[in-house]
Design a protein around this motif. Structure first.
Motif, mmCIF file in Angstrom:
data_model
loop_
_atom_site.group_PDB
_atom_site.id
_atom_site.type_symbol
_atom_site.label_atom_id
_atom_site.label_comp_id
_atom_site.label_asym_id
_atom_site.label_seq_id
_atom_site.Cartn_x
_atom_site.Cartn_y
_atom_site.Cartn_z
ATOM 1 N N GLU A 35 0.822 -1.210 0.000
ATOM 2 C CA GLU A 35 0.000 0.000 0.000
ATOM 3 C C GLU A 35 0.859 1.265 0.000
ATOM 4 O O GLU A 35 0.580 2.213 -0.711
ATOM 5 C CB GLU A 35 -0.895 0.030 1.247
ATOM 6 N N HIS A 36 1.880 1.234 0.844
ATOM 7 C CA HIS A 36 2.693 2.440 0.970
ATOM 8 C C HIS A 36 3.463 2.725 -0.324
ATOM 9 O O HIS A 36 3.655 3.882 -0.699
ATOM 10 C CB HIS A 36 3.645 2.309 2.161
ATOM 11 N N GLU A 51 1.112 4.332 -2.709
ATOM 12 C CA GLU A 51 0.822 5.686 -2.272
ATOM 13 C C GLU A 51 1.983 6.638 -2.610
ATOM 14 O O GLU A 51 1.781 7.797 -2.944
ATOM 15 C CB GLU A 51 0.592 5.574 -0.758
ATOM 16 N N GLN A 72 8.353 1.424 6.041
ATOM 17 C CA GLN A 72 7.021 2.006 5.933
ATOM 18 C C GLN A 72 7.000 3.504 6.223
ATOM 19 O O GLN A 72 6.027 4.170 5.937
ATOM 20 C CB GLN A 72 6.086 1.283 6.909
ATOM 21 N N GLN A 92 8.792 9.015 3.442
ATOM 22 C CA GLN A 92 7.912 10.056 2.947
ATOM 23 C C GLN A 92 8.557 10.701 1.710
ATOM 24 O O GLN A 92 9.790 10.676 1.577
ATOM 25 C CB GLN A 92 7.697 11.124 4.028
ATOM 26 N N LYS A 124 -1.275 11.630 6.810
ATOM 27 C CA LYS A 124 0.009 11.831 6.143
ATOM 28 C C LYS A 124 0.118 11.042 4.849
ATOM 29 O O LYS A 124 0.772 11.450 3.909
ATOM 30 C CB LYS A 124 1.162 11.520 7.082
ATOM 31 N N GLY A 125 -0.526 9.890 4.808
ATOM 32 C CA GLY A 125 -0.426 9.064 3.606
ATOM 33 C C GLY A 125 -1.786 8.782 3.031
ATOM 34 O O GLY A 125 -2.654 9.646 2.971
ATOM 35 N N ALA A 167 -5.625 -0.936 6.468
ATOM 36 C CA ALA A 167 -5.373 -1.001 5.023
ATOM 37 C C ALA A 167 -4.297 -2.034 4.675
ATOM 38 O O ALA A 167 -4.226 -2.502 3.549
ATOM 39 C CB ALA A 167 -4.979 0.373 4.493
ATOM 40 N N GLU A 190 1.035 1.822 16.218
ATOM 41 C CA GLU A 190 1.981 1.249 15.260
ATOM 42 C C GLU A 190 2.526 -0.045 15.851
ATOM 43 O O GLU A 190 2.434 -0.263 17.063
ATOM 44 C CB GLU A 190 3.109 2.239 14.963
ATOM 45 N N CYS A 210 4.728 -6.218 8.381
ATOM 46 C CA CYS A 210 3.579 -6.181 7.475
ATOM 47 C C CYS A 210 3.657 -7.338 6.489
ATOM 48 O O CYS A 210 4.402 -7.280 5.509
ATOM 49 C CB CYS A 210 3.548 -4.849 6.726
#
Lengths: 106, 403
Positions: A30-31, A34, A90, A93, B35-36, B43, B114, B134
């Motif tokens: 997902e990240h 994104e 994760q 940014q 932020k995302g 998710a 988290e 994850c």
């Protein structure tokens, strides 16, 4: 951005002149998905000052492991066939990516 | 100065998104800072089959995407920014992001939690090199490789099963006695039946070893004290979560573990500040409880905003004196006494009367420390301040109060 795979990684990344950024991603990450629009935007902004590639790890798993990528997203920087920088995890940014690009851009 | 939102929601996980739906639908100017991509921890959950009405086949990313679309449909603004600092005591409340500053009448804190780290040598260095929090993100990289899963709660057991679709061997490291796991019974029984799962009982991870990639872990049997080196390519850690509440330290009351303490209305101890979802001190952390928190928080926030606005306009802002009568509508004798004030008000130009059902208005009860056992009571306000009060209401005393 050049989509790179196991066939052309050697040529496009390791044999390339100058610094190459490789965005390792996967469709389930997902990240990664994104971050992708921001990464593409950065590739446009810094075009010509750095080479930008991406690898879909879902079809290039062995390639990923050979490059010590075992977690996504991972943004790696190469020069003369050597890994010179890395962002992973994760928490990445877009600002972090841009800061690293600036460091390596011509 | 930036626009003032009625309601600002910090965090776009299920709690924040549900709050966004309720806030925006109640016609509050609602913003969600994330932020995302919206969706939060949910998710990254591949299979999510216990959200009511959405059975097997539901994915965490699909469900949370639908929630985000739902909030947007009702008019919630999505603000892409990282919350960096909070100033929540004054009015409006200030939220500083990395990109801008945002103002709001009420704030719902829903930044979630988290993954908790093991805190063993090698874990930080090998993150993304075999150490993962994850499974959905990284599982397919471990196709034909060996992995261990640390933990035995719902997340650990469910993610371990997911990993068996990719990895060659999946071994679950459990601290408890053989046969005992923290996961719910349904998941646990399914996992015990699964021949693709291996188990290491009474065991903890002491270190994660490897140079460039994970090569092994050192396991310790806590019953016998023996240690062994166990070869693995991947270490998936699911040992619970920790709340992302650093920004609230010293601002609102937190539990010793750092979770936000709220009441049944999801209010924190600070006026106009609410919380929802995994960051709260609560019994069950699931998508369904997070969305419930969000709905309650947004509903309570709406009531707070309306009450505050009315109070500002009718009591605090007027230049002339204001009498406020707090009453209990179920107390007939007391309500009749309020009638005396009505009579007194006849022909008074430079004075207004506001009647407040003190059993329903939480805001004033809290702000003025009202004792609901002693109603009715009359307060005299001037330029926003309480000047005098009166408990035993009669005509003569009211006349004296206003003099």
């Amino acid at each position: 951005m050049i989509a790179v795979n196991k066939e052309n990684f050697e040529q496009e990344v390791l044999q390339a002149d100058g610094v190459v950024m490789v965005d390792w991603w996967g469709p389930k990450c997902e990240h990664c998905m994104e971050l992708m629009p921001s990464v593409e935007e950065l590739a446009g902004k810094y075009q010509g000052r750095l080479k930008f590639c991406s690898v879909d790890t879902s079809g290039n798993r062995r390639l990923a492991i050979s490059q010590k990528v075992l977690g996504l997203p991972a943004i790696l920087f190469y020069k003369d066939g050597q890994k010179i920088g890395e962002l992973a995890g994760q928490e990445i940014q877009p600002e972090d990516i841009e800061a690293t690009i600036k460091q390596y851009a011509k | 100065m930036a626009d003032v939102y009625d309601l600002l929601i910090l965090g776009g996980g299920p709690g924040g998104l549900a709050a966004g739906i309720y806030g925006a639908r109640a016609k509050l100017k609602t913003g969600i800072i994330e932020k995302g991509k919206p969706g939060g921890q949910a998710a990254t959950t591949e299979e999510l089959e216990n959200y009511p009405g959405f059975g097997p086949g539901t994915t965490g990313s699909g469900l949370t995407k639908a929630m985000a679309d739902h909030a947007a449909q009702f008019g919630a603004d999505f603000i892409k920014d990282t919350v960096a600092a909070l100033d929540l005591t004054g009015s409006p409340k200030k939220v500083k992001g990395k990109k801008g500053e945002y103002l709001a009448k009420a704030v719902i804190f829903a930044l979630g939690a988290e993954p908790r780290m093991l805190g063993v040598p090698g874990e930080g260095k090998l993150r993304g090199k075999g150490v993962s929090y994850c499974a959905t993100c990284d599982a397919d990289l471990f196709t034909e490789l060996d992995v261990i899963v640390v933990g035995s709660g719902d997340a650990a057991i469910e993610e371990a099963e997911y990993l068996t679709r990719f990895a060659e061997n999946v071994t679950i490291i459990v601290i408890h006695e053989e046969g005992k796991v923290d996961a719910n019974k349904v998941s646990a029984e399914r996992a015990f039946q699964d021949p693709r799962l291996n188990w290491k009982w009474n065991s903890i991870v002491k270190s994660i070893n490897g140079d460039e990639l994970v090569e092994s872990v050192t396991l310790k049997n806590i019953k016998t004290g023996t240690e062994e080196e166990f070869s693995t390519n991947g270490v998936f850690i699911f040992i619970g979560t920790q709340p992302k509440t650093e920004l609230l330290q010293g601002i609102v009351e937190l539990s010793p573990q750092g979770y936000v303490l709220t009441n049944k209305k999801m209010e924190t101890n600070l006026e106009g500040v609410f919380a929802a979802g995994d960051c709260c001190d609560k019994y069950l952390r699931q998508v369904v409880t997070a969305t419930a928190d969000g709905a309650i928080a947004a509903f309570a926030a709406e009531k707070y905003i309306r009450e505050t606005e009315l109070w500002e306009k009718e009591v605090l802002t007027p230049q002339h004196p204001v009498l406020v009568a707090f009453y209990n509508p179920t107390d007939m004798a007391g309500t009749e006494k309020v009638g005396i004030i009505d009579k007194f008000m006849q022909g008074k130009d430079n004075l207004s009367l506001v009647k407040v059902d003190a059993t329903r208005n939480e805001l004033v009860k809290k702000r003025y420390r009202l004792d609901t056992g002693k109603l009715p009571v009359v307060y005299l306000f001037q330029q926003g301040e309480v000047k005098a009060s009166l408990e035993d209401i009669n005509m003569k005393k009211i006349q004296e109060l206003v003099k």
